[in-house]
Design an enzyme around this catalytic site. Structure first.
Site, PDB file in Angstrom:
ATOM      1  N   ASN A  12       2.710  19.841  -9.093  1.00  0.00           N
ATOM      2  CA  ASN A  12       3.911  19.080  -9.483  1.00  0.00           C
ATOM      3  C   ASN A  12       3.626  18.172 -10.668  1.00  0.00           C
ATOM      4  O   ASN A  12       4.472  18.011 -11.556  1.00  0.00           O
ATOM      5  CB  ASN A  12       4.454  18.288  -8.297  1.00  0.00           C
ATOM      6  CG  ASN A  12       5.240  19.171  -7.359  1.00  0.00           C
ATOM      7  OD1 ASN A  12       6.360  19.564  -7.673  1.00  0.00           O
ATOM      8  ND2 ASN A  12       4.638  19.524  -6.226  1.00  0.00           N
ATOM      9  N   ARG A  57      -4.515  -1.808   3.799  1.00  0.00           N
ATOM     10  CA  ARG A  57      -3.641  -0.940   3.012  1.00  0.00           C
ATOM     11  C   ARG A  57      -2.838  -1.769   1.998  1.00  0.00           C
ATOM     12  O   ARG A  57      -2.599  -1.346   0.872  1.00  0.00           O
ATOM     13  CB  ARG A  57      -2.687  -0.221   3.960  1.00  0.00           C
ATOM     14  CG  ARG A  57      -2.089   1.023   3.391  1.00  0.00           C
ATOM     15  CD  ARG A  57      -1.243   1.672   4.433  1.00  0.00           C
ATOM     16  NE  ARG A  57      -1.974   2.666   5.181  1.00  0.00           N
ATOM     17  CZ  ARG A  57      -1.879   3.986   4.947  1.00  0.00           C
ATOM     18  NH1 ARG A  57      -1.098   4.428   4.001  1.00  0.00           N
ATOM     19  NH2 ARG A  57      -2.553   4.838   5.666  1.00  0.00           N
ATOM     20  N   LEU A  85       3.332   4.146   1.371  1.00  0.00           N
ATOM     21  CA  LEU A  85       3.131   2.898   0.628  1.00  0.00           C
ATOM     22  C   LEU A  85       3.840   1.771   1.376  1.00  0.00           C
ATOM     23  O   LEU A  85       4.917   1.980   1.940  1.00  0.00           O
ATOM     24  CB  LEU A  85       3.694   3.047  -0.781  1.00  0.00           C
ATOM     25  CG  LEU A  85       2.945   4.080  -1.633  1.00  0.00           C
ATOM     26  CD1 LEU A  85       3.795   4.534  -2.801  1.00  0.00           C
ATOM     27  CD2 LEU A  85       1.609   3.521  -2.116  1.00  0.00           C
ATOM     28  N   HIS A 101       9.608  16.447  -1.773  1.00  0.00           N
ATOM     29  CA  HIS A 101       9.303  16.844  -0.397  1.00  0.00           C
ATOM     30  C   HIS A 101       9.687  18.315  -0.213  1.00  0.00           C
ATOM     31  O   HIS A 101      10.792  18.725  -0.599  1.00  0.00           O
ATOM     32  CB  HIS A 101      10.093  15.968   0.585  1.00  0.00           C
ATOM     33  CG  HIS A 101       9.759  16.254   2.011  1.00  0.00           C
ATOM     34  ND1 HIS A 101       8.590  15.821   2.604  1.00  0.00           N
ATOM     35  CD2 HIS A 101      10.431  16.945   2.953  1.00  0.00           C
ATOM     36  CE1 HIS A 101       8.561  16.236   3.857  1.00  0.00           C
ATOM     37  NE2 HIS A 101       9.670  16.919   4.098  1.00  0.00           N
ATOM     38  N   ALA A 165      10.549  25.662  -6.633  1.00  0.00           N
ATOM     39  CA  ALA A 165      11.761  24.835  -6.716  1.00  0.00           C
ATOM     40  C   ALA A 165      11.401  23.395  -7.074  1.00  0.00           C
ATOM     41  O   ALA A 165      12.063  22.754  -7.907  1.00  0.00           O
ATOM     42  CB  ALA A 165      12.519  24.887  -5.388  1.00  0.00           C
TER      43      ALA A 165
HETATM   44  C1  GRF Z   1       4.160  19.597  -2.534  1.00  0.00           C
HETATM   45  O1  GRF Z   1       4.823  20.641  -1.862  1.00  0.00           O
HETATM   46  C2  GRF Z   1       4.659  18.252  -2.123  1.00  0.00           C
HETATM   47  O2  GRF Z   1       6.032  18.196  -1.939  1.00  0.00           O
HETATM   48  C3  GRF Z   1       3.937  18.066  -0.803  1.00  0.00           C
HETATM   49  O3  GRF Z   1       2.629  18.534  -1.072  1.00  0.00           O
HETATM   50  C4  GRF Z   1       2.697  19.499  -2.097  1.00  0.00           C
HETATM   51  C5  GRF Z   1       1.815  19.013  -3.215  1.00  0.00           C
HETATM   52  O4  GRF Z   1       1.576  20.011  -4.148  1.00  0.00           O
HETATM   53  N1  GRF Z   1       4.010  16.723  -0.323  1.00  0.00           N
HETATM   54  P1  GRF Z   1       0.853  19.732  -5.524  1.00  0.00           P
HETATM   55  O5  GRF Z   1      -0.357  18.826  -5.260  1.00  0.00           O
HETATM   56  O6  GRF Z   1       1.834  19.075  -6.459  1.00  0.00           O
HETATM   57  O7  GRF Z   1       0.436  21.077  -6.004  1.00  0.00           O
END
Ligand code: GRF
Length: 194
Positions: A12, A57, A85, A101, A165
């Site tokens: 991502n 934390r 967080l 998500h 997506a």
């Molecule tokens: C994604 O599907 C995100 O939504 C989930 O973990 C995955 C992370 O993928 N929380 P990347 O590290 O961006 O490849």
């Protein structure tokens, strides 16, 4: 300017970099996350903030917030960041944190959305980009895209299509935010795209 928080592969994050969005800082919850290599190759500042280096934390989150602010970050993107967080961080960047998500929220929040969608036998799941609030994957929804579950899908094959997506939605949500085109009413949850 965007600060990105990661824990894993960083596909991502890569989608944001490929879209030439102004990512200036990438922080990881753990050392060795492949996402860090992607940031380094793009010559973006990186830092790791492992919880076991801090007494609490809150302390970790405080350091993380300071570090992001020192780069002039105005939008924080959780791109596969696998930790919650706490309030001080969320207050500092109130209304300026987006998360991606791999499910159609409010279905399947939490840590195992792809497994749960398969177990539940849903015909469609998908991806959601939402603002982050104090709950778990509960903040106002910005963009969603459905993904059909195919017979024979495994967690891996389904997650790979959902990530496709996510890689479309996350850059788009960032562009809308930076262009000032997302409005969240003070009461209620329906985000308006201007
Ligand atoms: C994604 O599907 C995100 O939504 C989930 O973990 C995955 C992370 O993928 N929380 P990347 O590290 O961006 O490849």
């Amino acid at each position: 300017m965007i600060g990105v928080l990661v824990s894993g592969e960083g596909t991502n994050l890569q989608a944001l970099l490929d879209a030439e969005l102004p990512v200036v800082a990438v922080a990881s919850s753990r050392s060795g996350a492949p996402a860090l290599g992607r940031a380094e190759r793009a010559r973006i500042e990186t830092e790791i903030f492992p919880l076991d280096r801090y007494a609490s934390r809150e302390e970790r989150d405080g350091d993380l917030a300071e570090w992001l602010a020192s780069y002039g970050v105005e939008l924080v993107v959780l791109a596969g960041f696998m930790q919650l967080l706490r309030a001080p961080f969320l207050e500092r960047f109130a209304g300026r944190i987006l998360n991606t998500h791999p499910a159609l929220l409010p279905s399947f929040p939490g840590l195992h959305p792809v497994e749960e969608a398969l177990e539940h036998g849903v015909r469609f799941t998908g991806a959601t980009v939402h603002f982050v609030d104090l709950g778990i994957d509960s903040g106002p929804i910005v963009l969603q895209e459905p993904v059909a579950v195919e017979s024979g899908d495994t967690v891996e094959t389904l997650h790979a299509r959902i990530k496709g997506a996510e890689h479309r939605l996350l850059p788009e949500a960032c562009r809308l935010f930076l262009a000032g085109r997302l409005r969240v009413p003070p009461e209620g949850r329906r985000v308006t795209v201007l």
